[in-house]
Design a protein around this motif. Sequence first.
Motif, mmCIF file in Angstrom:
data_model
loop_
_atom_site.group_PDB
_atom_site.id
_atom_site.type_symbol
_atom_site.label_atom_id
_atom_site.label_comp_id
_atom_site.label_asym_id
_atom_site.label_seq_id
_atom_site.Cartn_x
_atom_site.Cartn_y
_atom_site.Cartn_z
ATOM 1 N N ALA A 29 0.837 -1.204 0.000
ATOM 2 C CA ALA A 29 0.000 0.000 0.000
ATOM 3 C C ALA A 29 0.873 1.255 0.000
ATOM 4 O O ALA A 29 0.577 2.234 -0.697
ATOM 5 N N LYS A 30 1.964 1.224 0.761
ATOM 6 C CA LYS A 30 2.887 2.365 0.822
ATOM 7 C C LYS A 30 3.545 2.607 -0.537
ATOM 8 O O LYS A 30 3.648 3.748 -0.997
ATOM 9 N N ILE A 31 3.965 1.547 -1.200
ATOM 10 C CA ILE A 31 4.590 1.672 -2.519
ATOM 11 C C ILE A 31 3.562 2.156 -3.543
ATOM 12 O O ILE A 31 3.848 3.027 -4.365
ATOM 13 N N GLN A 32 2.346 1.626 -3.475
ATOM 14 C CA GLN A 32 1.294 2.047 -4.398
ATOM 15 C C GLN A 32 0.987 3.532 -4.220
ATOM 16 O O GLN A 32 0.825 4.257 -5.201
ATOM 17 N N GLU A 33 0.952 3.991 -2.985
ATOM 18 C CA GLU A 33 0.716 5.415 -2.722
ATOM 19 C C GLU A 33 1.866 6.263 -3.265
ATOM 20 O O GLU A 33 1.655 7.323 -3.854
ATOM 21 N N ALA A 34 3.100 5.776 -3.091
ATOM 22 C CA ALA A 34 4.259 6.508 -3.609
ATOM 23 C C ALA A 34 4.200 6.596 -5.130
ATOM 24 O O ALA A 34 4.488 7.648 -5.709
ATOM 25 N N TYR A 35 3.805 5.511 -5.806
ATOM 26 C CA TYR A 35 3.666 5.554 -7.265
ATOM 27 C C TYR A 35 2.579 6.550 -7.679
ATOM 28 O O TYR A 35 2.703 7.226 -8.690
ATOM 29 N N SER A 36 1.513 6.636 -6.892
ATOM 30 C CA SER A 36 0.438 7.564 -7.260
ATOM 31 C C SER A 36 0.880 9.019 -7.109
ATOM 32 O O SER A 36 0.304 9.908 -7.724
ATOM 33 N N ASN A 37 1.915 9.273 -6.307
ATOM 34 C CA ASN A 37 2.421 10.632 -6.119
ATOM 35 C C ASN A 37 3.522 11.004 -7.103
ATOM 36 O O ASN A 37 3.972 12.141 -7.122
ATOM 37 N N VAL A 38 3.972 10.049 -7.918
ATOM 38 C CA VAL A 38 5.060 10.324 -8.869
ATOM 39 C C VAL A 38 4.545 11.205 -9.995
ATOM 40 O O VAL A 38 3.471 10.982 -10.540
ATOM 41 N N LYS A 39 5.349 12.207 -10.328
ATOM 42 C CA LYS A 39 5.024 13.117 -11.428
ATOM 43 C C LYS A 39 6.092 12.944 -12.495
ATOM 44 O O LYS A 39 7.235 13.319 -12.302
ATOM 45 N N MET A 40 5.697 12.407 -13.631
ATOM 46 C CA MET A 40 6.659 12.100 -14.686
ATOM 47 C C MET A 40 6.979 13.302 -15.575
ATOM 48 O O MET A 40 7.970 13.308 -16.253
ATOM 49 N N ASN A 41 6.166 14.318 -15.598
ATOM 50 C CA ASN A 41 6.363 15.438 -16.516
ATOM 51 C C ASN A 41 7.050 16.626 -15.868
ATOM 52 O O ASN A 41 6.900 17.747 -16.322
ATOM 53 N N VAL A 42 7.797 16.409 -14.817
ATOM 54 C CA VAL A 42 8.468 17.501 -14.121
ATOM 55 C C VAL A 42 9.470 18.190 -15.016
ATOM 56 O O VAL A 42 9.487 19.408 -15.120
ATOM 57 N N GLY A 43 10.309 17.445 -15.708
ATOM 58 C CA GLY A 43 11.327 18.023 -16.582
ATOM 59 C C GLY A 43 10.709 18.862 -17.686
ATOM 60 O O GLY A 43 11.214 19.914 -18.032
ATOM 61 N N ASN A 44 9.582 18.414 -18.228
ATOM 62 C CA ASN A 44 8.914 19.167 -19.289
ATOM 63 C C ASN A 44 8.400 20.501 -18.765
ATOM 64 O O ASN A 44 8.448 21.499 -19.457
ATOM 65 N N GLN A 45 7.881 20.527 -17.527
ATOM 66 C CA GLN A 45 7.372 21.772 -16.969
ATOM 67 C C GLN A 45 8.497 22.778 -16.807
ATOM 68 O O GLN A 45 8.329 23.951 -17.110
ATOM 69 N N ILE A 46 9.643 22.323 -16.367
ATOM 70 C CA ILE A 46 10.785 23.224 -16.191
ATOM 71 C C ILE A 46 11.219 23.764 -17.546
ATOM 72 O O ILE A 46 11.453 24.950 -17.698
ATOM 73 N N ASN A 47 11.288 22.907 -18.570
ATOM 74 C CA ASN A 47 11.669 23.361 -19.901
ATOM 75 C C ASN A 47 10.648 24.321 -20.479
ATOM 76 O O ASN A 47 11.002 25.291 -21.135
ATOM 77 N N GLN A 48 9.356 24.079 -20.241
ATOM 78 C CA GLN A 48 8.336 24.983 -20.749
ATOM 79 C C GLN A 48 8.501 26.361 -20.123
ATOM 80 O O GLN A 48 8.368 27.371 -20.801
ATOM 81 N N ASN A 49 8.805 26.412 -18.830
ATOM 82 C CA ASN A 49 9.020 27.699 -18.181
ATOM 83 C C ASN A 49 10.230 28.401 -18.784
ATOM 84 O O ASN A 49 10.194 29.597 -19.024
ATOM 85 N N ASN A 50 11.305 27.672 -19.027
ATOM 86 C CA ASN A 50 12.495 28.265 -19.638
ATOM 87 C C ASN A 50 12.205 28.721 -21.059
ATOM 88 O O ASN A 50 12.632 29.780 -21.478
ATOM 89 N N ASN A 51 11.457 27.940 -21.826
ATOM 90 C CA ASN A 51 11.130 28.307 -23.196
ATOM 91 C C ASN A 51 10.249 29.545 -23.232
ATOM 92 O O ASN A 51 10.400 30.391 -24.092
ATOM 93 N N ASN A 52 9.313 29.672 -22.304
ATOM 94 C CA ASN A 52 8.468 30.862 -22.256
ATOM 95 C C ASN A 52 9.317 32.088 -22.022
ATOM 96 O O ASN A 52 9.099 33.133 -22.617
ATOM 97 N N GLY A 53 10.302 31.976 -21.160
ATOM 98 C CA GLY A 53 11.202 33.096 -20.912
ATOM 99 C C GLY A 53 12.009 33.430 -22.149
ATOM 100 O O GLY A 53 12.217 34.593 -22.478
ATOM 101 N N ASN A 54 12.468 32.434 -22.887
ATOM 102 C CA ASN A 54 13.233 32.669 -24.115
ATOM 103 C C ASN A 54 12.369 33.314 -25.181
ATOM 104 O O ASN A 54 12.809 34.192 -25.898
#
Length: 185
Positions: free
Chosen positions: A41-66
Amino acid sequence: MTETKRKRNFLKPLIIGAIAVVVTGGVGAYAYDKYETAQRAKIQEAYSNVKMNVGNQINQNNNNGNNNNNNNNSNNGENGANSNSQNTDQSSNVQNNNNNNSTQQNVQNAKSQQEIRSIVAQAISTPEQNINFVKIKPEYEDDFAYQNNGAPLYVYDVEARANGLEYDVVVDAVSGKVLKVEIDN
């Protein structure tokens, strides 16, 4: 009569010992099953909290600034026009280089280890100070070659411990995109 008494005295501890082993084994199996259920249950909860698109969000913020910087340059009159034409020339050179080396990643643009720590912390939804980073190792990985025109992808292999769990995270070293997360107890 003495023989019968001896046999009973001999059998009684054996029977009591066998019953104790069976009861203890049953209780141990029950406790282990409860532990495993809680860990799953603990591992399943941890998987549900994983965010796979974190790197894309950071790049989108940088691209908006550019993009904003490019728009500001074009509004600055003749100097802005000159810098835009220089940027166009530079970007066409970069595109030509990318076409020539389509299988090579530009590792000079790789994220720093501190940036990778931040990305992993966001990906596993845990504050960075609560994470024990065991390993942050840059390497070329063949498993993600399909994302890099068949060439090995430059990634960070990260091992971290947080929330009583072990996280194995693979992050694209250039884009910062989280490619894979495995959680173990």
